[in-house]
Design an enzyme around this catalytic site. Structure first.
Site, PDB file in Angstrom:
ATOM      1  CB  CYS A  86      -0.979  -0.019   1.174  1.00 23.11           C
ATOM      2  SG  CYS A  86      -2.370   1.117   0.952  1.00 23.11           S
ATOM      3  CG  HIS A 185      -3.704  -3.570   3.389  1.00 20.48           C
ATOM      4  ND1 HIS A 185      -2.672  -3.057   4.137  1.00 20.48           N
ATOM      5  CD2 HIS A 185      -4.376  -2.501   2.884  1.00 20.48           C
ATOM      6  CE1 HIS A 185      -2.719  -1.731   4.103  1.00 20.48           C
ATOM      7  NE2 HIS A 185      -3.741  -1.369   3.349  1.00 20.48           N
ATOM      8  CD  GLU A 187      -1.264  -5.977   5.705  1.00 17.62           C
ATOM      9  OE1 GLU A 187      -1.382  -4.778   5.980  1.00 17.62           O
ATOM     10  OE2 GLU A 187      -0.975  -6.387   4.553  1.00 17.62           O
ATOM     11  CB  SER A 239      -1.158 -11.975  37.568  1.00 17.24           C
ATOM     12  OG  SER A 239      -1.097 -12.355  36.197  1.00 17.24           O
ATOM     13  N   GLY A 240      -1.371 -15.293  37.356  1.00 13.27           N
ATOM     14  CA  GLY A 240      -2.271 -16.306  36.820  1.00 13.27           C
ATOM     15  C   GLY A 240      -2.748 -15.955  35.423  1.00 13.27           C
ATOM     16  N   GLY A 241      -2.364 -14.762  34.933  1.00 19.05           N
ATOM     17  CA  GLY A 241      -2.672 -14.386  33.559  1.00 19.05           C
ATOM     18  C   GLY A 241      -1.742 -15.093  32.588  1.00 19.05           C
ATOM     19  CB  VAL A 242      -1.828 -15.352  28.868  1.00 22.04           C
ATOM     20  CG1 VAL A 242      -0.951 -15.980  27.789  1.00 22.04           C
ATOM     21  CG2 VAL A 242      -3.257 -15.861  28.743  1.00 22.04           C
ATOM     22  CG  ASP A 243       1.371 -11.667  28.773  1.00 20.65           C
ATOM     23  OD1 ASP A 243       1.191 -12.464  27.833  1.00 20.65           O
ATOM     24  OD2 ASP A 243       0.964 -10.496  28.755  1.00 20.65           O
ATOM     25  CB  SER A 244       2.635 -13.519  35.034  1.00 19.79           C
ATOM     26  OG  SER A 244       1.383 -14.035  35.417  1.00 19.79           O
ATOM     27  CB  SER A 245       0.752 -18.414  33.316  1.00 27.20           C
ATOM     28  OG  SER A 245      -0.204 -17.937  34.232  1.00 27.20           O
TER      29      SER A 245
END
EC number: 6.3.5.2
Length: 529
Positions: A86, A185, A187, A239-245
Site C-alpha cells: 500500500c 493488504h 496481511e 498473576s495467573g494471567g497468560v503472560d506471567s504464567s
C-alpha cells in the site's frame, strides 16, 4: 549444533498502518523471525540488523504531500528483497522514479485483482496463486484495498503484474532486484491468498528457513535465561494471567527452584482464582510460590475512591508496595522476571520523528522502586500474544487458561463501578462465574471475544415470593472483535440471557436486576471503567 532461530530475519518498516503488527504476526506464523521498526531507522541500524528482506508497511499519509515519510535510501541499495505494501508500494515507486497521484476514485474494502499476462506463472510473488480464473485465462485474486493515492507511472525496469478496474498498477515487480509492491493488504484475512504471497516473499524470494517455532523459541529462551542469570535467584510476580504464567514456566524450566513466584491475592480476582493458581502452579507444576493475602490492604487503600483512573493508580501502587515487601525477604534474588511482550516494546519505542506509538502504563511490576536494583528477565519481549499462547501450550499449560477472555490488570477494581467494597466484589464474583459457566455450557464462550459481569452501584426494586426487595444491579457485557480496537456487542440468544438473569437473581442474594449492555466500541469502551 542448534541453528540460531534469529539467523534469518525480516525487517518491517512501520509507516503507521493499523495493520503493521499484523504483517509481523503473519511473517512469524510462516516460521520466520521479524522485527518491526519505525520507518526513520538509520543505515547503521539496518546494517547491524542484517535482514534477509525488508517489508514496507502501509500508512495513513500521502506520498504526494511534502514531508510525508520515505524509506531510507539504504533500503533500495542493501541488495536484499523489498516488498512494499500500500503506502510502502507508493513510496517505493516515487523514490525509484515512478509517479504517484491522489485519485478521485478511492478504493476501500474488497476488490478483485487481475494478475496480468504471464505473471501468474513467472512472478516469484504471485506464482500459482489464484481465487478464480478470468475469461481471458488470467488469475483473479480477492483482496482488501484501503487507499486513496495510486501509482500512475511505475519506475524504470519494473513491470505491472496486476491491476483492478480503477487501479492500473495494483502490483508491480522488478524481478531482477527482487523489489515488489502491491496496492492491497496481503496481511489481512480478507485477502484470501495474502498468506501465500507473504510466504512466497519470505521463503522463496528472501530464502528464509522456518526456524521460528514454539519448540525452538522455548529452547532459545531457556538457554538465554540460564546465560543471563547464572547461579542467581529470580523473583516473579505471578498473576495467573497468560503472560506471567508462561514466564513462570519458562524460567522454572531454565533454573528450577531458584525461581520464587509471588502471587498477590488482592481481593479483586475472579471466583476461586487464587486457589486455582496455587493448585496449578504449586501442586501440579511444582513451582515455588509465595501467596500473599492482601485483600484488606487493597480494599482499605481503595476506600472512598470512586474515580476510575485514581482506582487504577491505587491498585498499581499498592501492588508495587506489597511485592516490594515480599522481594525484600528474598535476600538472594538478583533478577526480576516480567511478562513484557513485543507489542509493549513496540509501543514504548520512541521514533525521532515523534510518530511512534504512545507509551502505555501497565499494571505489572514495571514500577518497582529503583533501590531494589534488580536486573530484568523478559523472556517474552520478542513475542506477540498469539505466540505466547502457543509457547504456553508447548510448555503444557491448559488451553482453557491460555485462551480465556482478557481480564483487566486492576481486576474487579474496574468492574465494580464507583467505590470498591468487599460486599460488591463478592456479589460480582458470583454473578460473573454464573455468566461464564453458562456461556461454556451453551458453547458460546469461544464465539465471543470477551464476556464479563459489571457491578452497578444502584439499587432496584424486585419481587421475591410475596415480598419486595431493594437490591443491586448487575450488567452483563459480551463483545465480538478481532483486534479489541473496535467491537460489536454480541447478539446472544434471548432465551440464554433470560436463563442467565434468572440464575443470577435467584441464586445470589443481594441482586435484584440484570441488564445486558448493547453498546458497541466506539462509542463505548469494552470495559465500563
Amino acid at each position: 549444533m542448534t541453528k540460531d532461530i534469529h539467523q534469518h530475519r525480516i525487517l518491517i518498516l512501520d509507516f503507521g498502518s493499523q495493520y503493521t503488527q499484523l504483517i509481523a504476526r503473519r511473517v512469524r506464523e510462516i516460521g520466520v523471525y521479524c522485527e518491526l521498526w519505525a520507518w526513520d531507522v538509520t543505515e547503521e541500524q539496518m546494517r547491524e540488523f542484517n535482514p534477509s528482506g525488508i517489508i514496507l508497511s502501509g500508512g495513513p499519509e500521502s506520498v504526494t504531500e511534502a514531508g510525508s515519510p520515505r524509506a531510507p535510501e539504504y533500503v533500495f541499495n542493501a541488495g536484499v528483497p523489498v516488498f512494499g505494501i500500500c503506502y510502502g508500494m507508493q513510496t517505493m515507486a516515487e523514490q525509484l522514479g515512478g509517479k504517484v497521484q491522489s485519485s478521485t476514485e478511492r478504493e476501500f474494502g474488497y476488490a478483485k485483482v487481475e494478475v496480468l499476462g504471464n505473471s501468474g506463472k513467472t512472478s516469484a510473488l504471485l506464482r500459482n496463486i489464484e481465487d478464480a480464473i478470468a475469461d481471458n485465462g488470467n488469475a483473479l485474486l480477492d483482496v482488501w484495498m484501503s487507499h486513496g493515492d495510486k501509482v500512475t507511472t511505475i519506475p524504470a525496469d519494473f513491470t505491472t503484474i496486476a491491476q483492478t478496474a480503477t487501479c492500473p498498477h495494483a502490483a508491480m515487480a522488478n524481478e531482477a532486484k527482487r523489489f515488489y509492491g502491491v496496492q492491497f493488504h496481503p496481511e489481512v484475512t480478507h485477502t484470501r491468498q495474502g498468506a501465500r504471497m507473504l510466504e512466497h516473499f519470505v521463503k522463496d524470494i528472501c530464502g528464509c528457513e522456518c526456524l521460528w517455532t514454539p519448540a525452538t523459541i522455548i529452547d532459545d529462551a531457556v538457554a538465554r535465561i540460564r546465560e543471563q542469570v547464572g547461579d542467581d535467584e529470580v523473583i516473579l510476580g505471578l498473576s495467573g494471567g497468560v503472560d506471567s504464567s508462561v514466564v513462570a514456566m519458562l524460567v522454572h524450566r531454565a533454573i528450577g527452584d531458584r525461581l520464587t513466584c509471588v502471587f498477590v491475592d488482592n481481593g479483586l480476582l475472579r471466583l476461586n482464582e487464587g486457589q486455582q493458581v496455587m493448585e496449578m502452579f504449586g501442586d501440579h507444576f511444582g513451582l515455588n510460590i509465595v501467596k500473599v493475602d492482601a485483600e484488606e490492604r487493597f480494599l482499605s487503600a481503595l476506600a472512598g475512591e470512586d474515580e476510575p483512573e485514581a482506582k487504577r493508580k491505587i491498585i498499581g501502587r499498592v501492588f508495587v508496595e506489597v511485592f516490594d515487601d515480599e522481594a525484600k525477604k528474598l535476600k538472594n534474588a538478583r533478577w526480576l522476571a516480567q511478562g513484557t511482550i513485543y507489542p509493549d516494546v513496540i509501543e514504548s519505542a520512541a521514533s525521532k520523528t515523534g510518530k511512534a506509538h504512545v507509551i502505555k502504563s501497565h499494571h505489572n511490576v514495571g514500577g518497582l522502586p529503583e533501590e531494589m536494583k534488580m536486573g530484568l528477565v523478559e523472556p517474552l519481549r520478542e513475542l506477540f500474544k498469539d505466540e505466547v499462547r502457543r509457547v504456553g501450550l508447548e510448555l503444557g499449560l491448559p488451553y482453557d487458561m491460555l485462551y480465556r477472555h482478557p481480564f483487566p490488570g486492576p481486576g474487579l477494581g474496574v468492574r465494580v463501578l464507583g467505590e470498591v467494597k468487599k460486599e460488591y466484589c463478592d456479589l460480582l464474583r458470583k454473578a460473573d462465574a454464573v455468566f461464564i459457566e453458562e456461556l461454556r455450557k451453551a458453547d458460546l464462550y469461544n464465539q465471543v471475544s470477551q464476556a464479563f459481569a459489571v457491578f452497578l452501584p444502584v439499587r432496584s426494586v424486585g419481587v421475591m415470593g410475596d415480598g419486595r426487595k431493594y437490591d443491586w444491579v448487575i450488567a452483563l457485557r459480551a463483545v465480538e472483535t478481532i483486534d479489541f480496537m473496535t467491537a460489536h456487542w454480541a447478539h446472544l440468544p434471548y432465551d440464554f440471557l433470560g436463563h442467565v438473569s434468572n440464575r443470577i437473581i435467584n441464586e445470589i442474594n443481594g441482586i435484584s436486576r440484570v441488564v445486558y449492555d448493547v453498546s458497541g466500541k466506539p462509542p463505548a469502551t469494552i470495559e465500563w471503567e
